[in-house]
Design a protein around this motif. Structure first.
Motif, PDB file in Angstrom:
ATOM      1  N   ALA A  29      17.923  12.596  -7.796  1.00  0.00           N
ATOM      2  CA  ALA A  29      16.481  12.154  -7.402  1.00  0.00           C
ATOM      3  C   ALA A  29      16.663  11.368  -6.184  1.00  0.00           C
ATOM      4  CB  ALA A  29      15.711  11.728  -8.628  1.00  0.00           C
ATOM      5  N   LEU A  30      17.632  10.384  -6.190  1.00  0.00           N
ATOM      6  CA  LEU A  30      17.635   9.605  -5.250  1.00  0.00           C
ATOM      7  C   LEU A  30      17.758  10.231  -3.921  1.00  0.00           C
ATOM      8  CD1 LEU A  30      17.858   6.691  -3.986  1.00  0.00           C
ATOM      9  CD2 LEU A  30      20.138   6.743  -4.696  1.00  0.00           C
ATOM     10  N   LEU A  31      18.760  11.149  -3.692  1.00  0.00           N
ATOM     11  CA  LEU A  31      19.192  12.047  -2.453  1.00  0.00           C
ATOM     12  C   LEU A  31      17.563  12.721  -2.362  1.00  0.00           C
ATOM     13  CD1 LEU A  31      20.677  13.322  -0.436  1.00  0.00           C
ATOM     14  CD2 LEU A  31      21.544  14.735  -2.168  1.00  0.00           C
ATOM     15  N   ALA A  32      17.177  13.328  -3.139  1.00  0.00           N
ATOM     16  CA  ALA A  32      15.896  14.078  -2.872  1.00  0.00           C
ATOM     17  C   ALA A  32      14.785  13.351  -2.403  1.00  0.00           C
ATOM     18  CB  ALA A  32      15.061  14.634  -4.151  1.00  0.00           C
ATOM     19  N   SER A  33      14.531  12.038  -2.738  1.00  0.00           N
ATOM     20  CA  SER A  33      13.452  10.962  -2.411  1.00  0.00           C
ATOM     21  C   SER A  33      13.731  10.513  -1.131  1.00  0.00           C
ATOM     22  CB  SER A  33      13.297   9.845  -3.378  1.00  0.00           C
ATOM     23  OG  SER A  33      13.077  10.395  -4.728  1.00  0.00           O
ATOM     24  N   PHE A  34      15.074  10.472  -0.667  1.00  0.00           N
ATOM     25  CA  PHE A  34      15.466   9.909   0.602  1.00  0.00           C
ATOM     26  C   PHE A  34      15.174  10.976   1.701  1.00  0.00           C
ATOM     27  CE2 PHE A  34      18.711   9.469   4.263  1.00  0.00           C
ATOM     28  CZ  PHE A  34      18.197   8.216   4.799  1.00  0.00           C
ATOM     29  N   LEU A  35      15.590  12.253   1.429  1.00  0.00           N
ATOM     30  CA  LEU A  35      15.461  13.382   2.502  1.00  0.00           C
ATOM     31  C   LEU A  35      13.922  13.506   2.617  1.00  0.00           C
ATOM     32  CD1 LEU A  35      18.000  15.675   1.298  1.00  0.00           C
ATOM     33  CD2 LEU A  35      18.363  14.271   3.336  1.00  0.00           C
ATOM     34  N   TRP A  36      13.213  13.467   1.415  1.00  0.00           N
ATOM     35  CA  TRP A  36      11.612  13.644   1.632  1.00  0.00           C
ATOM     36  C   TRP A  36      11.135  12.470   2.542  1.00  0.00           C
ATOM     37  CZ3 TRP A  36       8.011  10.141  -0.390  1.00  0.00           C
ATOM     38  CH2 TRP A  36       6.767  10.721  -0.162  1.00  0.00           C
ATOM     39  N   ALA A  37      11.446  11.387   2.317  1.00  0.00           N
ATOM     40  CA  ALA A  37      11.076  10.138   2.949  1.00  0.00           C
ATOM     41  C   ALA A  37      11.425  10.448   4.441  1.00  0.00           C
ATOM     42  CB  ALA A  37      11.310   8.724   2.498  1.00  0.00           C
ATOM     43  N   GLY A  91       8.685   7.240  -9.102  1.00  0.00           N
ATOM     44  CA  GLY A  91       7.716   8.179  -9.607  1.00  0.00           C
ATOM     45  C   GLY A  91       8.275   9.368 -10.319  1.00  0.00           C
ATOM     46  N   ASP A  92       9.419   9.991  -9.785  1.00  0.00           N
ATOM     47  CA  ASP A  92       9.864  11.032 -10.417  1.00  0.00           C
ATOM     48  C   ASP A  92      10.575  10.566 -11.485  1.00  0.00           C
ATOM     49  OD1 ASP A  92       9.106  12.292  -8.279  1.00  0.00           O
ATOM     50  OD2 ASP A  92      11.286  12.769  -7.178  1.00  0.00           O
ATOM     51  N   LEU A  93      11.062   9.516 -11.853  1.00  0.00           N
ATOM     52  CA  LEU A  93      11.679   9.103 -12.924  1.00  0.00           C
ATOM     53  C   LEU A  93      10.817   8.914 -14.098  1.00  0.00           C
ATOM     54  CD1 LEU A  93      14.753   6.733 -11.806  1.00  0.00           C
ATOM     55  CD2 LEU A  93      14.659   9.243 -12.382  1.00  0.00           C
ATOM     56  N   VAL A  94       9.671   8.450 -13.707  1.00  0.00           N
ATOM     57  CA  VAL A  94       8.377   8.209 -14.650  1.00  0.00           C
ATOM     58  C   VAL A  94       7.961   9.668 -15.255  1.00  0.00           C
ATOM     59  CG1 VAL A  94       6.254   7.161 -15.049  1.00  0.00           C
ATOM     60  CG2 VAL A  94       7.816   5.885 -13.973  1.00  0.00           C
ATOM     61  N   VAL A 102       0.770  -1.142  -0.062  1.00  0.00           N
ATOM     62  CA  VAL A 102      -0.067  -0.029  -0.035  1.00  0.00           C
ATOM     63  C   VAL A 102       0.931   1.299  -0.058  1.00  0.00           C
ATOM     64  CG1 VAL A 102      -1.734   1.422   1.250  1.00  0.00           C
ATOM     65  CG2 VAL A 102      -2.129  -1.212   1.114  1.00  0.00           C
ATOM     66  N   LEU A 103       2.067   1.368   0.812  1.00  0.00           N
ATOM     67  CA  LEU A 103       2.804   2.507   0.888  1.00  0.00           C
ATOM     68  C   LEU A 103       3.581   2.503  -0.485  1.00  0.00           C
ATOM     69  CD1 LEU A 103       4.635   4.543   2.371  1.00  0.00           C
ATOM     70  CD2 LEU A 103       5.986   2.617   3.179  1.00  0.00           C
ATOM     71  N   PHE A 104       4.131   1.655  -1.137  1.00  0.00           N
ATOM     72  CA  PHE A 104       4.921   1.840  -2.356  1.00  0.00           C
ATOM     73  C   PHE A 104       3.951   2.310  -3.476  1.00  0.00           C
ATOM     74  CE2 PHE A 104       6.335   0.080  -6.476  1.00  0.00           C
ATOM     75  CZ  PHE A 104       7.802   0.368  -6.415  1.00  0.00           C
ATOM     76  N   GLY A 105       2.602   1.628  -3.565  1.00  0.00           N
ATOM     77  CA  GLY A 105       1.700   1.763  -4.358  1.00  0.00           C
ATOM     78  C   GLY A 105       1.258   3.425  -4.480  1.00  0.00           C
ATOM     79  N   GLY A 106       0.706   3.603  -2.933  1.00  0.00           N
ATOM     80  CA  GLY A 106       0.380   4.955  -3.039  1.00  0.00           C
ATOM     81  C   GLY A 106       1.303   6.094  -3.359  1.00  0.00           C
ATOM     82  N   VAL A 107       2.711   5.764  -3.026  1.00  0.00           N
ATOM     83  CA  VAL A 107       3.693   6.831  -2.997  1.00  0.00           C
ATOM     84  C   VAL A 107       3.837   6.976  -4.783  1.00  0.00           C
ATOM     85  CG1 VAL A 107       6.011   7.460  -2.723  1.00  0.00           C
ATOM     86  CG2 VAL A 107       4.600   6.928  -0.670  1.00  0.00           C
ATOM     87  N   LEU A 108       3.925   5.577  -5.147  1.00  0.00           N
ATOM     88  CA  LEU A 108       4.190   5.718  -6.602  1.00  0.00           C
ATOM     89  C   LEU A 108       3.262   6.388  -7.647  1.00  0.00           C
ATOM     90  CD1 LEU A 108       6.229   4.772  -9.104  1.00  0.00           C
ATOM     91  CD2 LEU A 108       4.671   2.550  -8.784  1.00  0.00           C
ATOM     92  N   LEU A 109       2.038   6.111  -7.323  1.00  0.00           N
ATOM     93  CA  LEU A 109       0.932   6.526  -7.887  1.00  0.00           C
ATOM     94  C   LEU A 109       0.791   7.960  -7.863  1.00  0.00           C
ATOM     95  CD1 LEU A 109      -1.845   6.375  -9.758  1.00  0.00           C
ATOM     96  CD2 LEU A 109      -3.082   5.774  -7.693  1.00  0.00           C
ATOM     97  N   GLY A 110       0.914   8.553  -6.489  1.00  0.00           N
ATOM     98  CA  GLY A 110       0.687  10.142  -6.123  1.00  0.00           C
ATOM     99  C   GLY A 110       2.070  10.914  -6.684  1.00  0.00           C
TER     100      GLY A 110
END
Length: 206
Positions: free
Chosen positions: A141-149, A67-70, A18-26
């Motif tokens: 994008a990896l650094l940004a995604s980690f800091l965001w999480a 999600g960001d790369l897509v 649910v976490l993966f799908g929600g974050v990816l879709l959003g």
């Protein structure tokens, strides 16, 4: 959100999908408050033994990155119609402003754009339009995604530490994240308005 909480505390452990799908879709179609999803998962991880906080961080980071790369791929290779779809609801002057900043700061803008509410889409639009290279985009994008999480998980940890009930902790985490996002977004909007007002040419005195 209560349905998410019940899923995360269920013995079947649906929380990670649910976490993966929600974050990816959003992250691709911004109809889900992804920060609230991450905060809720972190709250449940803190208040129960059903989820692991490090795994919540890992799953959220990977989903946000994908999600960001897509979204970047759509902006770069999707053509005018796809770019207009991504840019729907965005102000043209905001996109142009970010594009100018992107030429100067590059990867720093990617990190900041991920952390600021409503900052991610203009940055990815600028990156796609300027054909930003993958070798620079992916690490940023990896650094940004980690800091965001991490940032949104911290709010969930706070609520999970205050309340033993995972449902209450989840709801409080979601409310905290929505309030913080709204305040940051409002502050950024006011700052842009003041800057634009200061850049307007003064009328010559008669």
């Amino acid at each position: 959100m209560s349905a998410l909480a019940s899923g995360w505390t269920d013995a079947s452990s649906l929380g990670y999908p649910v976490l993966f799908g929600g974050v990816l879709l959003g992250s691709i179609v911004p109809i889900i408050p992804t920060g609230a999803v991450v905060g809720a998962a972190a709250a449940v991880a803190t208040s129960t033994s059903q989820l692991s906080l490090p795994l919540v961080l890992l799953v959220a980071t990977l989903a946000a990155l994908l999600g960001d790369l897509v979204t970047f791929s759509i902006c770069r290779f999707g053509g005018p119609a796809a770019v207009r779809w991504v840019a729907r609801g965005q102000h043209t002057n905001r996109i142009e402003e970010v594009r100018e900043q992107f030429r100067t700061h590059g990867w720093q803008i990617i990190v900041v754009g991920r952390l600021l509410p409503a900052g991610r889409i203009p940055v990815l639009l600028a990156a796609g339009a300027l054909a930003y290279p993958w070798r620079r985009l992916v690490p940023a994008a990896l650094l940004a995604s980690f800091l965001w999480a991490v940032a949104y998980s911290l709010l969930g940890v706070v609520s999970g530490g205050l309340f033993d009930n995972p449902l209450i902790a989840t709801l409080i985490a979601a409310v905290l994240i929505l309030v913080v996002s709204g305040v940051v977004n409002l502050a950024a909007s006011q700052r842009r308005k003041r800057r634009n007002a200061g850049e307007r040419p003064k009328e010559p005195s008669s």
